[in-house]
Design an enzyme around this catalytic site. Structure first.
Site, mmCIF file in Angstrom:
data_model
loop_
_atom_site.group_PDB
_atom_site.id
_atom_site.type_symbol
_atom_site.label_atom_id
_atom_site.label_comp_id
_atom_site.label_asym_id
_atom_site.label_seq_id
_atom_site.Cartn_x
_atom_site.Cartn_y
_atom_site.Cartn_z
ATOM 1 C CD GLU A 398 62.173 12.923 66.197
ATOM 2 O OE1 GLU A 398 62.671 12.342 67.280
ATOM 3 O OE2 GLU A 398 62.333 13.853 65.734
ATOM 4 C CG HIS A 482 66.883 12.177 73.006
ATOM 5 N ND1 HIS A 482 66.542 11.321 72.123
ATOM 6 C CD2 HIS A 482 66.132 13.500 72.868
ATOM 7 C CE1 HIS A 482 65.336 11.597 71.680
ATOM 8 N NE2 HIS A 482 65.101 12.944 72.028
ATOM 9 C CG ASN A 520 61.515 10.913 70.952
ATOM 10 O OD1 ASN A 520 61.254 9.614 70.445
ATOM 11 N ND2 ASN A 520 61.822 11.646 70.009
HETATM 12 P P1 FAE Z 1 65.217 20.095 81.278
HETATM 13 O O1 FAE Z 1 64.199 20.087 80.504
HETATM 14 O O2 FAE Z 1 66.549 20.251 80.340
HETATM 15 O O3 FAE Z 1 65.307 21.254 82.426
HETATM 16 C C1 FAE Z 1 66.393 21.604 82.894
HETATM 17 C C2 FAE Z 1 66.289 23.181 83.326
HETATM 18 O O4 FAE Z 1 67.046 23.467 84.447
HETATM 19 C C3 FAE Z 1 66.418 24.099 82.229
HETATM 20 O O5 FAE Z 1 65.316 25.093 82.254
HETATM 21 C C4 FAE Z 1 67.551 24.913 82.669
HETATM 22 O O6 FAE Z 1 67.718 26.163 82.088
HETATM 23 C C5 FAE Z 1 67.587 24.888 84.165
HETATM 24 N N1 FAE Z 1 68.746 24.737 84.827
HETATM 25 C C6 FAE Z 1 70.002 23.906 84.385
HETATM 26 N N2 FAE Z 1 71.099 24.159 85.230
HETATM 27 C C7 FAE Z 1 70.671 25.257 86.111
HETATM 28 C C8 FAE Z 1 71.264 25.913 87.284
HETATM 29 N N3 FAE Z 1 72.621 25.647 87.771
HETATM 30 N N4 FAE Z 1 70.547 26.797 88.069
HETATM 31 C C9 FAE Z 1 69.239 27.041 87.558
HETATM 32 N N5 FAE Z 1 68.649 26.495 86.555
HETATM 33 C C10 FAE Z 1 69.220 25.483 85.879
HETATM 34 O O7 FAE Z 1 65.637 18.990 82.066
HETATM 35 N N6 FAE Z 1 62.104 14.464 74.208
HETATM 36 C C11 FAE Z 1 61.242 13.878 74.095
HETATM 37 O O8 FAE Z 1 60.738 13.161 74.759
HETATM 38 N N7 FAE Z 1 60.467 14.201 72.714
HETATM 39 C C12 FAE Z 1 60.766 15.073 71.861
HETATM 40 O O9 FAE Z 1 60.148 15.329 70.659
HETATM 41 C C13 FAE Z 1 62.185 15.732 72.005
HETATM 42 N N8 FAE Z 1 62.580 16.693 71.285
HETATM 43 C C14 FAE Z 1 63.671 17.455 71.626
HETATM 44 C C15 FAE Z 1 64.057 18.504 70.605
HETATM 45 C C16 FAE Z 1 65.135 19.286 71.138
HETATM 46 C C17 FAE Z 1 65.410 20.414 70.071
HETATM 47 C C18 FAE Z 1 65.719 19.273 72.361
HETATM 48 C C19 FAE Z 1 66.886 20.310 72.693
HETATM 49 C C20 FAE Z 1 65.118 18.134 73.085
HETATM 50 C C21 FAE Z 1 64.379 17.295 72.924
HETATM 51 N N9 FAE Z 1 63.964 16.450 73.565
HETATM 52 C C22 FAE Z 1 62.826 15.756 73.450
HETATM 53 C C23 FAE Z 1 64.608 16.175 74.865
HETATM 54 C C24 FAE Z 1 63.687 16.690 76.176
HETATM 55 O O10 FAE Z 1 63.340 17.996 75.947
HETATM 56 C C25 FAE Z 1 64.716 16.413 77.494
HETATM 57 O O11 FAE Z 1 64.740 14.983 77.501
HETATM 58 C C26 FAE Z 1 64.028 16.974 78.507
HETATM 59 O O12 FAE Z 1 63.514 18.193 78.450
HETATM 60 C C27 FAE Z 1 64.642 16.983 79.723
HETATM 61 O O13 FAE Z 1 64.108 17.150 81.142
HETATM 62 P P2 FAE Z 1 64.904 17.311 82.376
HETATM 63 O O14 FAE Z 1 63.723 17.759 83.506
HETATM 64 O O15 FAE Z 1 65.900 16.499 82.643
#
Ligand code: FAE
Length: 543
Positions: A398, A482, A520
């Site tokens: 990217e 990721h 991503n």
């Molecule tokens: P996620 O979105 O991490 O959600 C998990 C949620 O559960 C969070 O809000 C936590 O606070 C909450 N949580 C965790 N444990 C607990 C608990 N014990 N009790 C209560 N709440 C809890 O999970 N991906 C892309 O496809 N494109 C991009 O451009 C991209 N850029 C990124 C840039 C950054 C800086 C970061 C950090 C990530 C990026 N990603 C990107 C990755 C993407 O955001 C990530 O794969 C997804 O957010 C994961 O989704 P999940 O539903 O697995």
């Protein structure tokens, strides 16, 4: 899209959900739902037919589809609702002037690009607060994750990429790819509000000069580049450039949140979920344990924290159906802990295995003086160098922005490599540890280096040695954006995310993806969650 047009495309239910989010924020509630929008009375009921842990992609899809099915659902989210303005009139702080809103209980920010000219000029001292970006540190790897209602959607770059069908099939041999690409990927993209940049504007705007320079250098090397879609509203971005909309992507906002333009989950899936009237979200509540009662129901323990991080209440919640959407780290940690402490002893031995970084490596190149990247850079990436078809060294890189407001001649990249290394989580002395080693990251670095050595050689350029710490690290291989795996589909769960060993418990998040998806990951996570919910609602919840 104009505000009017967007309003027309929103359903009445979505507008009600957005209103609930807005009212809750204004009143400072930690409980958000259509009931809480109407009344400030605390909810006495501590059980619900369905509970969802986490409000990222997997959690948001589960909440919406449960709510639409008429199932009363409670979402427990450890982060806060990001909808209240600070003293500066903004919800989120910028990357150039981060304050306590930036990071999850830190005294100093920990940005991925940590130095410039080897100087410690990027990070700032901040006061501890439940900020929006967390960096979870393990021995040889740290993981960036979003915290708050919307999870990673609040902090990510919005790149909404559908993986190559052949690689998806390689990673998920038991999943019907025709159904995924015909039904669930399109459904996910439509719900997430995926759109693409106008190519004519891309070619002419100063805000993407940095991308065009990287494209030129890739082309000089004989490499292919490809546009990637995004969930940032490009109509809004063009108005930002024209000076008719408040700037967000064009004002350096991204990893600590976007104040405008981005269709994060609180604007899409979660607004719709709240709009069903069946979904309530509790914020600042971290689930710490899961056990099963003899009647088959689940009991969750949760710590409610305040803005200092102090636990102000320890709560218990009961449910018949449990959906785990805490992300690769959150869900895996909960299940590993439950198995190892004996509260869910029948969990499969594959829980806690198959974790990977999606082969992430970040790096910078130094351009010639005539190859300026521009002082003005949009924070939303729109293009990748696609060398995935090179079976000897598959990389999708990217083209990332580095918006400093000054010309710096740096081309920055987040390389996604096909690193086959996987790690497991273990439970030691009360904590869950990730066994990833530095040697496992070296595999990703080797692949990224092979590709970028070619690019440097074709363009007579060199790497930047000053961006990732005073020691002169070129390849940032000690963090990932990721995190994937830990409860892999078909291993720790059945082929639809049903947790092995326990009925009516499901995983819907990035822990299902076996460590690598080649692009991503959030579109894949969303589409898989849609597939799980369609199956579960059809087969498991019927009376
Ligand atoms: P996620 O979105 O991490 O959600 C998990 C949620 O559960 C969070 O809000 C936590 O606070 C909450 N949580 C965790 N444990 C607990 C608990 N014990 N009790 C209560 N709440 C809890 O999970 N991906 C892309 O496809 N494109 C991009 O451009 C991209 N850029 C990124 C840039 C950054 C800086 C970061 C950090 C990530 C990026 N990603 C990107 C990755 C993407 O955001 C990530 O794969 C997804 O957010 C994961 O989704 P999940 O539903 O697995």
């Amino acid at each position: 899209m104009t505000a009017k047009l967007m309003q027309r495309q929103l359903t009445r239910r979505q507008i009600l959900g957005m209103a609930a989010l807005q009212t809750a924020a204004t009143l400072g509630f930690t409980r958000i739902g259509l009931q809480s929008a109407r009344s400030a009375e605390p909810d006495a009921v501590e059980s619900a037919p369905a509970i969802v842990v986490g409000s990222g992609y997997g959690g948001a899809v589960a909440a919406l589809r449960l709510g639409q099915a008429g199932i009363r659902t409670l979402v427990l989210e450890m982060g806060r609702l990001w909808n209240t303005r600070g003293a500066d009139g903004k919800v989120f702080c910028s990357t150039s002037a981060p304050d306590r809103r930036s990071m999850w209980f830190r005294t100093r920010t920990e940005a991925p690009v940590s130095t410039f000219l080897w100087l410690d000029v990027v990070n700032r001292d901040i006061s501890p607060y439940p900020g929006v970006l967390d960096r979870v540190r393990y021995d040889a790897m740290s993981v960036y994750v979003g915290r708050g209602v919307g999870g990673g959607s609040l902090v990510n770059g919005g790149m909404a990429v559908t993986p190559l069908q052949s690689y998806f099939a390689e990673q998920f041999p038991a999943v019907d790819t025709a159904e995924m690409y015909g039904t669930y990927f399109p459904r996910a993209r439509s719900m997430l509000g995926v759109n693409t940049i106008d190519p004519a504007w891309f070619e002419s705007t100063e805000w993407y000069r940095f991308t065009r320079i990287s494209r030129k250098h890739a082309q000089n090397t004989g490499l292919k580049t490809t546009f990637v879609p995004n969930v940032y509203d490009f109509g809004h971005m063009q108005r930002e450039a024209a000076g008719t909309a408040t700037r967000s992507a064009l004002a350096g906002e991204v990893i600590y949140g976007n104040n405008h333009g981005k269709r994060s989950l609180d604007k899409t899936y979660l607004a719709s979920a709240l709009g069903t009237g069946n979904v309530t979200i509790h914020t600042l509540e971290k689930v710490t344990g899961i056990r099963r009662e003899t009647d088959g129901s689940y009991v969750l323990t949760a710590d409610r924290i305040d803005d200092t991080g102090a636990v102000v209440e320890r709560k218990e919640y009961g449910c018949a159906y449990l959906f785990l959407g805490g992300g690769s780290l959150g869900t895996t940690e909960l299940l590993v802990r439950a198995r190892e402490t004996g509260t869910l002893p029948a969990l499969d031995r594959n829980v806690g295995t198959g974790w990977g970084t999606n082969g992430n490596v970040m790096l910078g190149r130094a351009n010639h003086l005539w190859d300026t990247v521009g002082a003005n850079q949009s924070t939303m990436p729109v293009m990748g160098i696609d060398d995935w078809a090179n079976t000897a060294n598959p990389v999708f890189a990217e083209i990332a922005p580095l918006p400093t407001g000054l010309e710096h001649w740096v081309s920055l990249y987040l390389a996604i490599t096909k690193n086959p290394e996987r790690a497991s989580f273990s439970y030691t002395n009360g904590s869950v540890k990730l066994g990833w080693t530095a040697g496992q990251s070296a595999v990703s670095v080797g692949m990224a280096k092979k590709l970028f050595d070619r690019i440097n050689s074709a363009n007579a350029t060199i790497y930047r040695y000053d961006l990732f710490g005073a020691a002169g690290k070129v390849f940032a291989d000690d963090f990932t954006y990721h995190p994937l795996g830990g409860c892999v589909l078909g291993k720790a769960t059945d082929d639809y995310g049903r947790v092995k060993g326990y009925s009516k418990m499901y995983v819907t998040d990035g822990s299902l993806v076996p460590g690598s998806i080649g692009v991503n990951p959030f579109v894949t996570i969303t589409a898989l969650a849609e597939r799980t919910m369609a199956r579960v609602l059809a087969e498991d919840t019927a009376p």
